[in-house]
Every structure is written in C-alpha cells, then in structure tokens.
Design a protein around this motif. Sequence first.
Motif, short mmCIF file in Angstrom:
data_model
loop_
_atom_site.label_atom_id
_atom_site.label_comp_id
_atom_site.label_asym_id
_atom_site.label_seq_id
_atom_site.Cartn_x
_atom_site.Cartn_y
_atom_site.Cartn_z
N UNK A 125 0.84 -1.21 0.00
CA UNK A 125 0.00 0.00 0.00
C UNK A 125 0.87 1.26 0.00
N UNK A 126 1.94 1.25 0.79
CA UNK A 126 2.82 2.43 0.84
C UNK A 126 3.47 2.68 -0.52
N UNK A 127 3.79 1.59 -1.22
CA UNK A 127 4.40 1.73 -2.54
C UNK A 127 3.40 2.38 -3.52
N UNK A 248 -4.59 6.32 -12.76
CA UNK A 248 -4.75 4.92 -12.33
C UNK A 248 -3.45 4.46 -11.67
N UNK A 249 -3.60 3.80 -10.53
CA UNK A 249 -2.44 3.19 -9.85
C UNK A 249 -2.69 1.69 -9.81
N UNK A 250 -1.75 0.93 -10.33
CA UNK A 250 -1.91 -0.53 -10.31
C UNK A 250 -0.67 -1.19 -9.72
N UNK A 251 -0.78 -1.59 -8.45
CA UNK A 251 0.32 -2.36 -7.85
C UNK A 251 -0.16 -3.79 -7.61
N UNK A 252 -1.23 -4.17 -8.29
CA UNK A 252 -1.82 -5.49 -8.00
C UNK A 252 -1.35 -6.54 -9.01
N UNK A 270 -7.44 11.43 -21.90
CA UNK A 270 -8.54 10.95 -21.04
C UNK A 270 -7.95 10.42 -19.72
N UNK A 271 -6.78 9.78 -19.81
CA UNK A 271 -6.07 9.39 -18.59
C UNK A 271 -5.00 10.44 -18.30
N UNK A 272 -4.96 10.88 -17.04
CA UNK A 272 -3.97 11.90 -16.68
C UNK A 272 -2.64 11.30 -16.26
N UNK A 273 -2.65 10.01 -15.96
CA UNK A 273 -1.40 9.37 -15.56
C UNK A 273 -1.63 7.92 -15.20
N UNK A 274 -0.55 7.17 -15.22
CA UNK A 274 -0.63 5.75 -14.87
C UNK A 274 0.62 5.40 -14.07
N UNK A 275 0.39 4.89 -12.87
CA UNK A 275 1.51 4.41 -12.06
C UNK A 275 1.34 2.91 -11.93
N UNK A 276 2.32 2.14 -12.38
CA UNK A 276 2.13 0.70 -12.28
C UNK A 276 3.41 -0.01 -11.83
N UNK A 277 3.20 -0.93 -10.93
CA UNK A 277 4.28 -1.77 -10.43
C UNK A 277 4.25 -3.13 -11.13
N UNK A 318 7.40 0.74 -11.88
CA UNK A 318 8.42 0.09 -11.04
C UNK A 318 8.35 -1.41 -11.33
N UNK A 319 9.46 -2.12 -11.10
CA UNK A 319 9.57 -3.51 -11.58
C UNK A 319 9.02 -4.55 -10.61
#
Length: 356
Positions: A125-127, A248-252, A270-277, A318-319
């Motif tokens: 969650x912190x990530x 959208x944040x996807x660390x799942x 339409x999407x302002x950003x995407x953070x994905x692990x 992030x990897x």
Amino acid sequence: MRGAALCVTASSTAAQEGSLRICSFSAQNYVREFLEGPLRASFPNSAFFEAALDLDTAQLAGGYDAACLFVNDLASEPVIKRLAEGGVRFLAMRCAGFDKVDVAAAAEAGIRVARVPTYSPHSVAEHAVAMLLCLNRNLHHAYLRVREGDYSLSGLVGFELRTKVVGIVGTGAIGLAACQIFRGFGSRVLAYDIREDPAAVALGVEYVSKERLLREVDIVSLHCPLLPSTYHIIDAESIATMKPGAIIVNVSRGGLVDTDAACNALESGQLGGLACDVYEHEGSLFFKDWRTCQLKEGFKVWDRKFQLLKTFPNVLISPHSAFLTSEALANIAATTVENLKAFEAGLPTLNELKAM
Ligand code: NAD
C-alpha cells in the motif's frame, strides 16, 4: 537451458537423511539474504536457483521434495507434470498471488500448494501511495532535471491529495491499508469490492458500485486479485466513463489493466497518468537485468506495448517491487518455513490453496 543462472546448492554438502529437500526458484541475492538462514535452519538440504521456473528449468527440481516459488515462476500444467515426475510434492509460494500456478493440475498430480497470504500489506500500500505522490508531484522529472542542472519549474505542477476523491478497488489486506493512508491525507475514499469490510467503513470509506466509483474518483488504486472476473477491469470502456485526467495506480496485477486501452487514453488525455508496479506481460521481462544482454537475447522479450508505455512522461513504472521491504521479506521467509514444516509433518496449513 534458457539463460538459467544456477546458484549454489547445499544438498551435495549438507545432505541429511530424512530431511526434506527443497529447491527455491527465482532466488536472487536479496531473496537469499532473508530466506536462506531461516530455511536452512530447518531444512539443511536447500538449494537456491536464480533461474525462474518454466518448462525448461523445471528439471532443476528433479530429486527435490518441494519447490519454493515466487510470483513470476510459471507452474502451468506441463511444468507441474515435469515437477511431479522429478519427485516434487509441495509448492511453497513466497507470495500472495498465485495466478501463474495451475492449482487444479497440481492437485491432480498430487502436489500440495501453499502461499504466504499476507506478509506485509503496508509495504504494498505504501508503494502505491509513493508512486502516486511521485507521479503527481513530478518527482521523476524533477530528479532528472536537477541532476542535469535544470532548476526550472514548468511542467512540475501537482495537486493536494486532500482535495481529491480516491477509489480503491478491492479492500482486502492491501486495499484496507491504502484506505487508511489516503484517509490520513484527508482524501475522500470510495471503494468497490464484492465484500464490504466494516473496518473500511469505520475509516469513513464509502462503498459504491464499480461504475459509480469509476465515474466519481480522481484516482483509482487497484488492489483486487487477477481473476477471470477482474481481467482487464480497466479497459477502453471503463476508462471512457472516468473523469478526464484521472490517474490509475496498479500495484496489483498487470492483467487488471488493458495496456492498449491505457496507452490510447494517455495519448488522448482521457487518462492523466498511470503508475504501475506490474505489467500484463511482465513474466519474462521483470526481475532480470537486460542492460548488458546480447541484442538477439533481448529481442526475445522485446515488447512494443511496454516500450510505448515507458515513453509517456506521465507513466511511472516500477519492476514489481511494491512488496520489497525488509519487513515483508522477513515475513515471507518465516511463513514459507512454517508452510514447509506443516508439509513435512503431514499437517494441513491454513495457507494451502485448494483447486476450485
Ligand atoms: P486480499 O485477498 O486480502 O484482498 C483482495 C480483495 O479483492 C478482497 O477483499 C476481495 O473480496 C476483493 N475482490 C475479489 N474479487 C473482486 C472483484 N471481482 N472486484 C472487486 N474486488 C474483488 O489480497 P491482498 O493481500 O490485499 O492482495 C491484493 C492483490 O495485490 C493480490 O491479489 C496480488 O495480486 C497483489 N499483490 C501485489 C504485490 C506487489 O508486489 N506488487 C504484492 C502482494 C500482492
């Protein structure tokens, strides 16, 4: 065998009669640092392979009773068959997710499977929150600018989280921890889950339908597992219903997001950003250093979609490292040893996976 760095095995030097023989795949240095001590203390006949498990590397497990696997180790039906032929009777997953394991095929082959269901929800969650903060405040750009001597501010404007509505999809262990953090920032939090958790409601989280969540939030953070029902839960259709510029944040799991749809929506704004692990085709790509590989070898995992995704300035990747804290690694090692001890004693474990 495919680029499979074989690490050290203790079995030849420390073989003990009657002791369970265990081999760990995807056991890079940072894994061994936390796993080797606790594992060898109970199971001296432990071997560690840097190679990921797949059809080629499955033969490495020949002669071992249990294989210890990580998130991208592939335990498909043919791999399971090969493991069973080699004598493996237990798969000790060092992770919570098990979408790469054919649990039914394992049961069929007489192989039990156990996982580590919750090792440190707060680490993940912190990530997620760290990625969102970095993306929102453009720290990834600011860091590079300052290194180059560019101290200008254009393009670095962010927003305050307390003014935003955050949507949490999946309020299990990690989603609940994310709710706590976002509530701490003062954000309004909406949630969608197939089961409501009173603990989330007590935090002031409001459960709504998936459709309403997507419509009303500024940020969507995904914390549900990858299942047939959640595959591409974020696709062109759902993105179109979101607020323009939402993040959208996807660390799942990568498969929750349709990468093509995300790229199109990033292009259109339409999407302002995407953070994905995580990334939907990360399997052969992640957890390896490709920088010095031969071009031919590198092109085996060349992925146009991923290359495109990397080029967006408002995409942060992030990897698959959201879990990677010392607390989580220590917890993973402790539960893995407990699972293996239960198997050795012929006892059931609450962490065991059952074929549906
Ligand atoms: P969990 O089982 O505690 O919670 C999952 C939640 O998702 C549950 O509340 C469940 O009811 C909900 N859910 C199931 N199906 C759903 C659906 N169709 N729609 C909405 N919600 C649904 O799991 P967790 O420990 O919180 O982990 C969540 C996921 O995080 C894991 O499945 C895994 O994929 C991912 N994960 C990623 C990392 C990483 O390093 N990136 C590490 C650990 C876990």
